[in-house]
Each structure stands twice: as C-alpha cells, then as structure tokens.
Design a protein around this motif. Structure first.
Motif, PDB file in Angstrom:
ATOM      1  N   THR A  39      -0.374 -37.786  30.631  1.00  0.00           N
ATOM      2  CA  THR A  39      -0.790 -36.369  30.611  1.00  0.00           C
ATOM      3  C   THR A  39      -2.011 -36.101  29.730  1.00  0.00           C
ATOM      4  OG1 THR A  39       0.834 -35.961  28.855  1.00  0.00           O
ATOM      5  CG2 THR A  39       1.519 -35.497  31.123  1.00  0.00           C
ATOM      6  N   TRP A  47       1.373 -28.369  29.169  1.00  0.00           N
ATOM      7  CA  TRP A  47       0.209 -27.550  29.549  1.00  0.00           C
ATOM      8  C   TRP A  47      -0.740 -28.345  30.448  1.00  0.00           C
ATOM      9  CZ3 TRP A  47      -1.181 -22.483  27.699  1.00  0.00           C
ATOM     10  CH2 TRP A  47      -2.423 -22.048  28.140  1.00  0.00           C
ATOM     11  N   ARG A  48      -1.084 -29.535  30.009  1.00  0.00           N
ATOM     12  CA  ARG A  48      -2.045 -30.339  30.767  1.00  0.00           C
ATOM     13  C   ARG A  48      -1.446 -30.809  32.101  1.00  0.00           C
ATOM     14  NH1 ARG A  48      -6.924 -32.398  30.159  1.00  0.00           N
ATOM     15  NH2 ARG A  48      -7.438 -34.448  31.030  1.00  0.00           N
ATOM     16  N   ARG A  57       0.993 -29.292  33.840  1.00  0.00           N
ATOM     17  CA  ARG A  57       1.192 -28.151  34.757  1.00  0.00           C
ATOM     18  C   ARG A  57      -0.124 -27.592  35.281  1.00  0.00           C
ATOM     19  NH1 ARG A  57       5.097 -24.045  31.411  1.00  0.00           N
ATOM     20  NH2 ARG A  57       6.897 -25.420  31.050  1.00  0.00           N
ATOM     21  N   TYR A  58      -1.042 -27.309  34.343  1.00  0.00           N
ATOM     22  CA  TYR A  58      -2.197 -26.466  34.671  1.00  0.00           C
ATOM     23  C   TYR A  58      -3.509 -27.223  34.863  1.00  0.00           C
ATOM     24  CZ  TYR A  58       1.286 -23.248  32.830  1.00  0.00           C
ATOM     25  OH  TYR A  58       2.466 -22.574  32.596  1.00  0.00           O
ATOM     26  N   VAL A  59      -3.548 -28.495  34.486  1.00  0.00           N
ATOM     27  CA  VAL A  59      -4.775 -29.276  34.659  1.00  0.00           C
ATOM     28  C   VAL A  59      -4.581 -30.379  35.694  1.00  0.00           C
ATOM     29  CG1 VAL A  59      -6.507 -30.724  33.519  1.00  0.00           C
ATOM     30  CG2 VAL A  59      -5.478 -28.793  32.282  1.00  0.00           C
ATOM     31  N   GLN A  77      -1.831 -30.788  37.553  1.00  0.00           N
ATOM     32  CA  GLN A  77      -0.960 -30.341  38.652  1.00  0.00           C
ATOM     33  C   GLN A  77       0.193 -31.315  38.931  1.00  0.00           C
ATOM     34  OE1 GLN A  77      -1.528 -27.266  39.960  1.00  0.00           O
ATOM     35  NE2 GLN A  77      -3.228 -27.142  38.502  1.00  0.00           N
ATOM     36  N   GLN A  84      11.338 -26.662  35.476  1.00  0.00           N
ATOM     37  CA  GLN A  84      10.267 -26.194  34.600  1.00  0.00           C
ATOM     38  C   GLN A  84      10.854 -25.264  33.549  1.00  0.00           C
ATOM     39  OE1 GLN A  84       6.429 -25.147  36.322  1.00  0.00           O
ATOM     40  NE2 GLN A  84       6.302 -23.347  34.997  1.00  0.00           N
ATOM     41  N   GLY A 110       6.474 -20.023  30.705  1.00  0.00           N
ATOM     42  CA  GLY A 110       5.091 -20.240  31.125  1.00  0.00           C
ATOM     43  C   GLY A 110       4.135 -20.536  29.976  1.00  0.00           C
ATOM     44  N   LYS A 111       2.907 -20.055  30.115  1.00  0.00           N
ATOM     45  CA  LYS A 111       1.858 -20.338  29.137  1.00  0.00           C
ATOM     46  C   LYS A 111       2.151 -19.709  27.772  1.00  0.00           C
ATOM     47  CE  LYS A 111      -1.964 -20.960  32.394  1.00  0.00           C
ATOM     48  NZ  LYS A 111      -3.327 -20.499  32.812  1.00  0.00           N
TER      49      LYS A 111
END
Length: 400
Positions: free
Chosen positions: A74, A357-358, A360-362, A364, A372, A376-377
């Motif tokens: 990650t 974070w990385r 989930r959002y970078v 994928q 999950q 969230g964030k």
C-alpha cells in the motif's frame, strides 16, 4: 459460541494482557482511578479501530500477509522500511522492559530467601533461563506458556477477590485530569494486540464476521480486566506519599516496590503469595511471547534457519541487545514500555490509517473488498492526527 471463536477471543486477550498490566496503575497514578478509566476507554477505542483497519487492509491481500507486506503493497518501499524498523524497535523495547522487570522481581524474590545478588546478575539469570525455553522452539514455548497462562488467570482472579476487602474509597478519589497524558504511551502499549490480526485471519479462514467479533470481544475483555486491576491496585495503594504509586513511578525498582506495597497494605500471606505468582507469571509469559516473535522476525529478516550457526546468530541478536540496555539502565521498566507505546502508535494506528487511505482512495484496492471500517476519510484523518499528537506527547514525556 463455537470453540474456534472462543479460541480467537482468548488469543486476542492473551496477546493484549501481559506484564504491561503491572505498569498500568503505576504509569497512570498521577491522574487517579476515574481519569485513568477514561484514558483506558479512549485507548481501547482507538486501538480497536486500528485493529479493524489492519483487518480491512489484510483482506485485500493473500492470506499470510503480515504488516510488513501490507505496508509494502500500500505504501511502497518507504512504508515497508518504516514498518520493519518500527516493528523491530517495538519488540526490542518490550523485551528490554520485561528483562528489567523480571530481573528486579527475581532480585526481590532471592532477597526474601536471604540471597542478595546484584540486579545485573538477576537480570542475566532471568533472561538466560527463559531464553533457553525460546531457543528450544515454539513447541516448548507453547507447553510452558499453557501452564503459565492457567497460573496467571487463576492467580489474577483469586488476587482480585482477596484484595477487594482492603480497597479504600479515599484512594480511588482524587487525581488531576491535566496529568492524563502522563501514562498514555504505557496505556496504548497495553492494547497492542493488533499484530496478531493477520494470523487470526488465517485461523478463521477469512470469516469476516467471526474476525470482527473476536477483535471486539477480545479487546473489550482486555479493557474490563485492566479496569478491574486498576480499581483493585489503586484502591489499596495511595497515589502519593511513602510506598505510593507515584513513588514507584520515580523508582528504578518498580516491580519489586509494587509487590512490597501490596503486601504492606494488606498484611495477608495469601495475598503476598498470589501477588508474587501473578507478577512472575505476567513477566514470564510476556517475555516468552515477545522473544519468540522477535526471534522469528529476525530469522526471516536475516534469512537464516533457527538451527546450528543460524540459530546461534538469531539467539544472540534476540537477547543480547535488550540485555545490554538493561545492564546499562536496570530501572528502565516503565521507560521502555513508554518507548514501546510510541512504536505501537506508529505501527498500529498511524500506519493502518495511512495504508487504508492509500489502498482505498489511491490504489483502489478496496473496490471488491468484503469489509470496510466505518467512518470513511474522517475517521482516517482523526486517527492520523491523534497518532501524531500521541507520538509528540510520548517523546516529550520521555525527554522530561
């Protein structure tokens, strides 16, 4: 409840509860019982969120993926290096603390038998005896640990029951909320169970529901045990004055002072015996678990087999550095646990939040995920901020 779920819960409890339990009432003495209870609840909540994040990230990867491989997948090479170094520092800090506490305890036990050996000698004896068990392998450690765990659970229950009549409401009151951060790193160390989550995933064959129940129930049981323990100890031993918890905090002989104070304020032979058994077993089981984990970690990192010359190399790399630290500073028990708390925050709160974070959002990686963590964030950002603040607080406390 099926036996596998019960086993998973007990693995969480066993990983969490160790000799850090002895340090909790001492490290949180300035803030008093009720404030320390709030601190424990906050630590439990944050560390449990961290454990769930580790579960989420681990489920993105193949089974048997550990924290190092999770960080690499990650966060890249930099994350892997941070995880590797933090893990190593955490285990060395814990082993140094347990060696210091065990050596001090052994010194006190021998002193009561009329044998006055230097603290350095008793520290070497404590480490040497238990290191032989670790050297003989996981099967030997398993059998020894089983017997010790039964003794620890029995001694804890009986000790709390015997102590209850001596509790004073006056001792439980008081304390200053502004000092609540004083024992925060030790409190976080007490909930450092999340390293076992990747192993539990394999144990439960990816059953997310049972994994979540085991983490929540096991961590909650640890919180209850810690709260009962703080209640019992703080109800007997005053916060300030002679033979007080604050005196132990400043002492270089915290474990032996702890035993002597319990005996002083109860005057019961059975409590004296149970206290010595409980503290001895806590230190021994914690030492065995961490030493086995560290030796396996080093064998994997050094790419050597734990036999022959490779076994001797792993043995020396496992036990000589913490023993050298203790010989240089015999009273390092509480301080080493404080440093371990800083590494716990990095490894079990900050890194999981960054990995989630990385992933989930970078990268994928969570697109097809079965689980999950809620929030969230916002939750991830809160955990990152809290972890940075805790690290700063931990460093300042140790400098002070």
């Amino acid at each position: 409840m099926n036996t596998k779920l019960l086993g998973g819960i007990l693995l969480i409890v066993g990983t969490a509860i160790g000799s850090g339990m002895l340090a909790l009432p001492i490290a949180t003495s300035q803030t008093g019982f009720w404030h320390s209870f709030l601190l424990l609840v906050a630590c439990w909540l944050i560390m449990t969120f961290g454990a769930f994040l580790i579960l989420e990230v681990n489920l993105w990867l193949p089974r048997n993926s550990n924290l190092i491989s999770m960080a690499r997948a990650t966060l890249g090479r930099g994350g892997e290096v941070v995880a590797w170094l933090t893990y190593l520092l955490l285990l060395y800090s814990l082993l140094s603390a347990y060696t210091a506490g065990g050596g001090d305890l052994l010194h006190n036990l021998l002193l009561n038998l009329g044998l006055n050996l230097p603290n350095a000698v008793t520290a070497v004896l404590f480490a040497f005896i238990l290191s032989i068990v670790v050297y003989l392998g996981i099967r030997t450690v398993d059998y020894v640990n089983r017997g010790l765990m039964f003794g620890k659970i029995g001694a804890f229950i009986l000790l709390v029951i015997c102590i209850l009549p001596f509790i004073s409401n006056g001792n439980l009151s008081g304390g200053e909320f502004k000092t609540i951060t004083a024992g925060v790193t030790v409190a976080f160390t007490a909930f450092g169970f999340a390293t076992i989550v990747p192993s539990l995933r394999t144990y439960f064959h990816d059953d997310v529901r049972q994994l979540r129940i085991a983490i929540l129930a096991g961590s909650l049981m640890a919180l209850i045990c810690y709260s009962i323990w703080n209640f019992a100890v703080m109800g007997i031993v005053p916060r300030t004055g002679d033979n007080s918890l604050f005196t132990m905090l400043q002492s270089g002989h915290s474990t032996s002072d702890f035993i002597n104070a319990i005996i002083l304020y109860t005057h019961r032979d059975i409590i004296s015996i149970l206290t010595r058994i409980f503290t001895s077993v806590c230190l021994a089981t914690s030492f065995l678990g961490v030493a086995l984990c560290l030796s396996d970690f080093l064998a994997d990192g050094l790419q050597v087999a734990k036999k022959g010359k490779g076994g001797a190399l792993v043995y020396c790399a496992t036990f000589i550095p913490p023993l050298a630290i203790v010989l240089l500073d015999p009273g390092i028990f509480i301080k080493a646990l404080s440093y371990a708390g800083i590494y716990c925050v990095i490894l079990l709160i900050l890194l999981p939040a960054l990995m989630a974070w990385r992933g989930r959002y970078v990268k994928q990686l969570a697109v097809n995920s079965r689980y999950q963590v809620i929030g969230g964030k916002i939750v991830l950002m809160v955990l990152m901020i809290v972890s940075v603040l805790l690290m700063v607080q931990g460093v300042l406390d140790n400098i002070h």
